[in-house]
Design a protein around this motif. Structure first.
Motif, PDB file in Angstrom:
ATOM      1  N   TYR A 141     -19.823  41.958  -3.575  1.00 25.46           N
ATOM      2  CA  TYR A 141     -18.758  42.955  -3.685  1.00 25.46           C
ATOM      3  C   TYR A 141     -17.781  42.573  -4.797  1.00 25.46           C
ATOM      4  O   TYR A 141     -17.395  43.417  -5.620  1.00 25.46           O
ATOM      5  N   LEU A 144     -19.183  43.284  -8.269  1.00 22.64           N
ATOM      6  CA  LEU A 144     -19.137  44.703  -8.612  1.00 22.64           C
ATOM      7  C   LEU A 144     -17.720  45.141  -8.973  1.00 22.64           C
ATOM      8  O   LEU A 144     -17.517  45.944  -9.885  1.00 22.64           O
ATOM      9  N   LEU A 145     -16.721  44.612  -8.262  1.00 23.10           N
ATOM     10  CA  LEU A 145     -15.333  44.916  -8.615  1.00 23.10           C
ATOM     11  C   LEU A 145     -15.015  44.412 -10.017  1.00 23.10           C
ATOM     12  O   LEU A 145     -14.365  45.116 -10.808  1.00 23.10           O
ATOM     13  N   ASP A 149     -17.491  48.526 -11.243  1.00 19.15           N
ATOM     14  CA  ASP A 149     -18.520  49.446 -10.758  1.00 19.15           C
ATOM     15  C   ASP A 149     -18.082  49.962  -9.382  1.00 19.15           C
ATOM     16  O   ASP A 149     -18.503  49.452  -8.345  1.00 19.15           O
ATOM     17  N   ARG A 150     -17.236  50.969  -9.397  1.00 14.08           N
ATOM     18  CA  ARG A 150     -16.674  51.501  -8.152  1.00 14.08           C
ATOM     19  C   ARG A 150     -17.771  52.043  -7.226  1.00 14.08           C
ATOM     20  O   ARG A 150     -17.779  51.772  -6.030  1.00 14.08           O
ATOM     21  N   ALA A 153     -19.895  49.256  -5.737  1.00 11.52           N
ATOM     22  CA  ALA A 153     -19.153  48.545  -4.687  1.00 11.52           C
ATOM     23  C   ALA A 153     -19.123  49.368  -3.410  1.00 11.52           C
ATOM     24  O   ALA A 153     -19.307  48.839  -2.301  1.00 11.52           O
ATOM     25  N   LEU A 156     -22.566  49.335  -1.723  1.00 16.40           N
ATOM     26  CA  LEU A 156     -22.836  48.047  -1.068  1.00 16.40           C
ATOM     27  C   LEU A 156     -22.177  47.984   0.306  1.00 16.40           C
ATOM     28  O   LEU A 156     -22.802  47.575   1.295  1.00 16.40           O
ATOM     29  N   CYS A 178     -11.977  38.715  -0.955  1.00 12.75           N
ATOM     30  CA  CYS A 178     -12.214  39.206  -2.316  1.00 12.75           C
ATOM     31  C   CYS A 178     -10.903  39.569  -3.011  1.00 12.75           C
ATOM     32  O   CYS A 178     -10.711  39.260  -4.195  1.00 12.75           O
ATOM     33  N   ALA A 199      -9.398  46.724  -8.788  1.00 11.06           N
ATOM     34  CA  ALA A 199      -9.974  46.154  -7.573  1.00 11.06           C
ATOM     35  C   ALA A 199      -9.245  46.660  -6.327  1.00 11.06           C
ATOM     36  O   ALA A 199      -9.871  46.963  -5.298  1.00 11.06           O
ATOM     37  N   THR A 203     -10.888  49.322  -3.565  1.00 12.83           N
ATOM     38  CA  THR A 203     -10.979  48.917  -2.164  1.00 12.83           C
ATOM     39  C   THR A 203     -10.282  49.927  -1.259  1.00 12.83           C
ATOM     40  O   THR A 203     -10.786  50.259  -0.171  1.00 12.83           O
TER      41      THR A 203
END
Length: 350
Positions: A141, A144-145, A149-150, A153, A156, A178, A199, A203
């Motif tokens: 995760y 990807l952040l 790569d929104r 993420a 996943l 994270c 990030a 999230t």
């Protein structure tokens, strides 16, 4: 609680910072060549923040709070290849000025941090390296952040939820470490502020997508009001706390970021929740949190509401929650729910 400067004293604080920087730079002429006019301006700005943290520490009676801030500053200097001797010298100059003024309390706090500076941790550890049952997922995760790569993420995490990983596990063992690591990478100079913001917003978006997976326990009949104190803009941690309470059967109302004291008191009087969860992530907001607790205790309409606090200052200073008058401290969402379950346990059968 007394402050070093009068309330609303930004001009006083700036003048004090300029005085300290001028004195140190006059003693070290090489500073002008090394940093220039812009560097001096930034030194004055940074020292104003140091004074804010010093005020928060003295106002709450917490030497540990200022030690923690000094350790963070020292790490910033190390990670950005700045001379730690300049940090120590500037703090020593502050100590000298406070001593000349007869301000014994801030002088004591500065002397304490200076005495311990050489033994402080250079750089905080990577929390993903700790014992984590979902370490591989968390590392994926985070990668990807960092790649911004929104969608990857989100995919996943949604796939992880589809396989049956509980939301509480995703919050505590993926999102939380994270985001801590993102903050650490920013501190070390490996991430920019826009990357850090990406990030966080990514999230937050994924948290919203997870709501259909929230399988709650049967209702406890208990109500939680979750709120960030006035000036607090970091709401994602508290949002996760509220979600975990909801998953454990609580009726949760999330008021969000930066709510004034009067607004929080009014909401508590109107809703009468059993528990108020209060988030404070930066130390200069602690006096507001203490003022809120005092206002709640003084209002009969809030008498039955307990107060649990959380955030970085409380995690670094274990006794701080008592000093502002709260009922408990939750290091994370799981700890907060565990305390609430114990404190509000329903009576067993006769």
């Amino acid at each position: 609680m007394g402050l070093i400067f009068d309330a609303g004293s930004d001009p006083q604080r700036r003048a004090f910072a300029e005085r300290a920087v001028l004195r140190y730079w006059l003693r070290h002429p090489e500073m002008a060549q090394r940093y220039g006019t812009e560097g001096r301006r930034r030194c004055v700005e940074d020292l104003q923040y140091t004074l804010l943290y010093l005020e928060a520490a003295t106002a709450t009676g917490s030497l540990e709070l200022f030690r923690s801030y000094t350790e963070w500053l020292r790490s910033i200097f190390i990670c950005h290849h700045l001379d730690v001797a300049d940090l120590a010298g500037t703090l020593e100059t502050l100590l000298e000025i406070f001593t000349e003024r007869g301000d014994a309390l801030p002088a004591e706090y500065l002397a304490d941090s200076l005495r311990l500076m050489d033994s402080m941790e250079d750089v905080p550890p990577n929390l993903l390296a700790e014992n984590n049952p979902h370490r591989t997922l968390a590392q994926g995760y985070l990668a990807l952040l960092l790649d911004q790569d929104r969608q990857g993420a989100a995919d996943l995490i949604i796939n992880a939820a589809d396989t049956g990983i509980p939301l509480t596990d995703l919050y505590l063992h993926v999102f939380q470490p994270c985001l801590h690591e993102v903050g650490r990478l920013w501190m070390t100079g490996r991430l920019t502020i826009p990357q850090e913001h990406f990030a966080t917003t990514a999230t937050q978006s994924i948290l919203a997508q997870l709501q259909p997976y929230a399988a709650c326990r049967s209702g406890t009949g208990r109500r939680l009001l979750a709120v960030c104190i006035d000036g607090e803009l970091h709401e994602i941690g508290l949002r996760m706390v509220g979600d975990v309470f909801t998953l454990n059967g609580w009726e949760t109302t999330f008021l969000g970021a930066s709510v004034p004291v009067a607004g929080i008191v009014g909401a508590v009087k109107a809703d009468r929740p059993e528990l108020l969860a209060l988030s404070v992530t930066i130390a200069p907001n602690l006096p507001k949190a203490a003022a809120l607790v005092e206002a709640l205790r003084a209002d009969p309409g809030c008498a039955n509401t307990r107060i649990i606090v959380g955030g970085h200052p409380f995690n670094r200073c274990p006794d701080l929650w008592r000093r502002i008058g709260a009922d408990a401290h939750g290091r994370d969402a799981a700890a907060a729910v565990a305390w609430a379950d114990r404190h509000f346990a329903l009576p067993g059968p006769a």
